[in-house]
Design a protein around this motif. Structure first.
Motif, PDB file in Angstrom:
ATOM      1  N   GLY A  24      88.546 101.941  69.007  1.00 24.27           N
ATOM      2  CA  GLY A  24      88.191 101.387  67.706  1.00 24.27           C
ATOM      3  C   GLY A  24      88.987 101.994  66.567  1.00 24.27           C
ATOM      4  O   GLY A  24      89.728 102.961  66.725  1.00 24.27           O
ATOM      5  N   GLN A  25      88.811 101.432  65.392  1.00 24.77           N
ATOM      6  CA  GLN A  25      89.458 101.946  64.188  1.00 24.77           C
ATOM      7  C   GLN A  25      88.876 103.314  63.821  1.00 24.77           C
ATOM      8  O   GLN A  25      87.694 103.590  64.018  1.00 24.77           O
ATOM      9  CB  GLN A  25      89.251 100.961  63.026  1.00 24.77           C
ATOM     10  N   VAL A  26      89.708 104.199  63.288  1.00 26.42           N
ATOM     11  CA  VAL A  26      89.263 105.525  62.894  1.00 26.42           C
ATOM     12  C   VAL A  26      88.319 105.428  61.696  1.00 26.42           C
ATOM     13  O   VAL A  26      88.405 104.481  60.898  1.00 26.42           O
ATOM     14  CB  VAL A  26      90.480 106.425  62.573  1.00 26.42           C
ATOM     15  N   ILE A  27      87.393 106.386  61.584  1.00 23.96           N
ATOM     16  CA  ILE A  27      86.479 106.434  60.446  1.00 23.96           C
ATOM     17  C   ILE A  27      86.677 107.749  59.702  1.00 23.96           C
ATOM     18  O   ILE A  27      87.266 108.700  60.221  1.00 23.96           O
ATOM     19  CB  ILE A  27      85.004 106.312  60.893  1.00 23.96           C
ATOM     20  N   SER A  28      86.191 107.825  58.496  1.00 25.41           N
ATOM     21  CA  SER A  28      86.265 109.051  57.703  1.00 25.41           C
ATOM     22  C   SER A  28      85.359 110.119  58.309  1.00 25.41           C
ATOM     23  O   SER A  28      84.214 109.846  58.677  1.00 25.41           O
ATOM     24  CB  SER A  28      85.825 108.791  56.265  1.00 25.41           C
ATOM     25  N   HIS A  29      85.891 111.338  58.385  1.00 25.16           N
ATOM     26  CA  HIS A  29      85.074 112.438  58.916  1.00 25.16           C
ATOM     27  C   HIS A  29      84.110 112.993  57.870  1.00 25.16           C
ATOM     28  O   HIS A  29      83.404 113.961  58.141  1.00 25.16           O
ATOM     29  CB  HIS A  29      85.958 113.550  59.478  1.00 25.16           C
ATOM     30  N   THR A 236      82.380 118.731  60.365  1.00 25.50           N
ATOM     31  CA  THR A 236      83.278 119.771  60.854  1.00 25.50           C
ATOM     32  C   THR A 236      84.048 120.346  59.677  1.00 25.50           C
ATOM     33  O   THR A 236      84.257 119.664  58.665  1.00 25.50           O
ATOM     34  CB  THR A 236      84.266 119.191  61.879  1.00 25.50           C
ATOM     35  N   PRO A 237      84.490 121.602  59.757  1.00 27.07           N
ATOM     36  CA  PRO A 237      85.192 122.186  58.617  1.00 27.07           C
ATOM     37  C   PRO A 237      86.517 121.500  58.305  1.00 27.07           C
ATOM     38  O   PRO A 237      86.929 121.436  57.146  1.00 27.07           O
ATOM     39  CB  PRO A 237      85.440 123.639  59.046  1.00 27.07           C
ATOM     40  N   TYR A 238      87.191 121.018  59.357  1.00 27.84           N
ATOM     41  CA  TYR A 238      88.510 120.419  59.190  1.00 27.84           C
ATOM     42  C   TYR A 238      88.517 119.054  59.860  1.00 27.84           C
ATOM     43  O   TYR A 238      87.590 118.701  60.590  1.00 27.84           O
ATOM     44  CB  TYR A 238      89.577 121.333  59.801  1.00 27.84           C
ATOM     45  N   THR A 239      89.579 118.294  59.625  1.00 23.27           N
ATOM     46  CA  THR A 239      89.642 116.944  60.182  1.00 23.27           C
ATOM     47  C   THR A 239      89.624 116.997  61.706  1.00 23.27           C
ATOM     48  O   THR A 239      90.519 117.583  62.321  1.00 23.27           O
ATOM     49  CB  THR A 239      90.923 116.233  59.722  1.00 23.27           C
ATOM     50  N   PRO A 240      88.632 116.401  62.326  1.00 21.40           N
ATOM     51  CA  PRO A 240      88.553 116.419  63.793  1.00 21.40           C
ATOM     52  C   PRO A 240      89.284 115.217  64.389  1.00 21.40           C
ATOM     53  O   PRO A 240      89.721 114.309  63.678  1.00 21.40           O
ATOM     54  CB  PRO A 240      87.047 116.297  64.045  1.00 21.40           C
TER      55      PRO A 240
END
Length: 360
Positions: A24-29, A236-240
């Motif tokens: 699927g399309q990526v979503i905002s973390h 999460t602290p950073y982009t996963p």
């Protein structure tokens, strides 16, 4: 399924549902949709672990193990490592890089276990802040089934217990959180998920140790920071690796649907097929009975392991060679992943042909 059959100890073949979940399309973390995804992954991990506080990382099993070591051990603390092979040695190296004073208890030779009594004797010689061990030594296919006894002895003496279960979780009955304090693992092994996601489950004692560290680890290895984001923000602290988490959620869902115990038993049954059949082809198990892993089996080969692995690859079967001093003498065949029907029959057929080659 098409393409090669992967009998490698990671990555492993994934279920079609897992593959579709990642498409699927990526979503905002930083979205509510992602927060729900992370919540669900952590809840499923807790079921597979059998408890504890699961912390999710973007990176391989090495990241999980190094984060565990750097977040639960201070520079200058004394740590005892039970080592059976290459990954035990890596654990020693990681802890020394952290600045720990590391002592080891090692197996007398490849394929035999370290007796629990030997570890307990060492524990009585000095005080240790932590005891660390690899549950399933991937380089040998050895599962340390004395781990729970050693862990209880270590806890009785006030030490934290850290376990590398990268090749064990979901394929072996790893000691529960409470008996041990931290268990590191990864998606691309017995969980049968995508490479690039790893996780650590920690106990309350481990959380307290992480909270009061005097010398904090690098940001990306700091599990207290991960826990704080998970618990306070459900992030999460950073982009996963967002889409990999969709795949991990589906892989964990498949295990829970089947039943964790049933999934572990399936690995044991597959391993027993290998241990019972392969001696008939001239391949002898490296590991002594009682400590042969469910997830990866290692065998001494009647021909150089590189030759055998190459011949199998020509026939669409991918296995792994040995590691370290056993590289040319051993092949490792994993039982993990969603292997298609008839996979073992194809393996045995390919072995017969490969071993019959004049070049062998």
């Amino acid at each position: 399924m098409t393409g090669e059959l992967l009998f490698t100890p990671g990555p492993v073949m994934m279920h079609e549902r897992v593959l579709r979940a990642m498409a699927g399309q990526v979503i905002s973390h930083r979205s509510e949709e992602f927060r729900r995804l992370l919540d669900e992954v952590r809840e499923l991990l807790a079921r597979v672990y059998g408890g504890g506080e699961p912390l999710v990382l973007t990176g391989s099993g090495t990241l999980a193990v190094e984060s565990m070591a750097w977040s639960l051990v201070e520079p200058g603390e004394r740590v005892l490592v039970v080592s059976h092979g290459e990954f035990g040695e890596r654990l020693v190296d990681t802890l020394r890089r952290r600045g720990a004073l590391v002592e080891t208890v090692e197996a007398e030779r490849p394929g035999v276990h370290v007796p629990a009594e030997k570890v307990i004797e060492k524990l009585d010689e000095a005080g240790y802040a932590a005891v660390a061990m690899v549950y399933t030594e991937t380089s040998l296919g050895l599962s340390y089934r004395d781990a729970e006894r050693v862990a209880k002895a270590a806890k009785d003496r006030g030490a934290l217990v850290l376990v590398d279960a990268v090749s064990a979780l979901a394929g072996e009955r790893v000691p529960a959180l409470g008996i041990v304090d931290a268990v590191a693992s990864a998606a691309q092994k017995a969980v049968a998920g995508p490479p690039g996601v790893s996780f650590i489950a920690v106990s309350g004692n481990a959380l307290e140790k992480m909270r009061r560290l005097r010398v904090r680890p690098p940001n990306y290895l700091d599990l207290w920071k991960v826990y704080s984001f998970h618990s306070e923000r459900r992030e999460t602290p950073y982009t996963p690796a967002v889409n990999l988490l969709y795949g991990l959620r589906e892989a964990l869902t498949l295990i829970v649907e089947r039943g964790v115990d049933a999934w572990i038993e399936a690995h044991r049954e597959r391993a027993e097929i290998l241990y019972s059949k392969l001696p008939g082809y001239g391949l002898e198990p490296v590991v002594e009975p009682g400590y042969r892993a469910n997830t990866v089996a290692a065998f001494y080969t009647p021909v150089p392991s590189g030759t055998l692995a190459s011949e199998l690859a020509r026939r669409g079967i991918r296995v792994a060679r040995g590691m370290g001093q056993l590289r040319d003498r051993v092949v490792r065949i994993a039982t993990m992943g969603w292997l298609p029907h008839g996979a073992f029959e194809k393996l045995f057929e390919a072995l017969s042909e490969a071993l019959a080659q004049p070049s062998s």
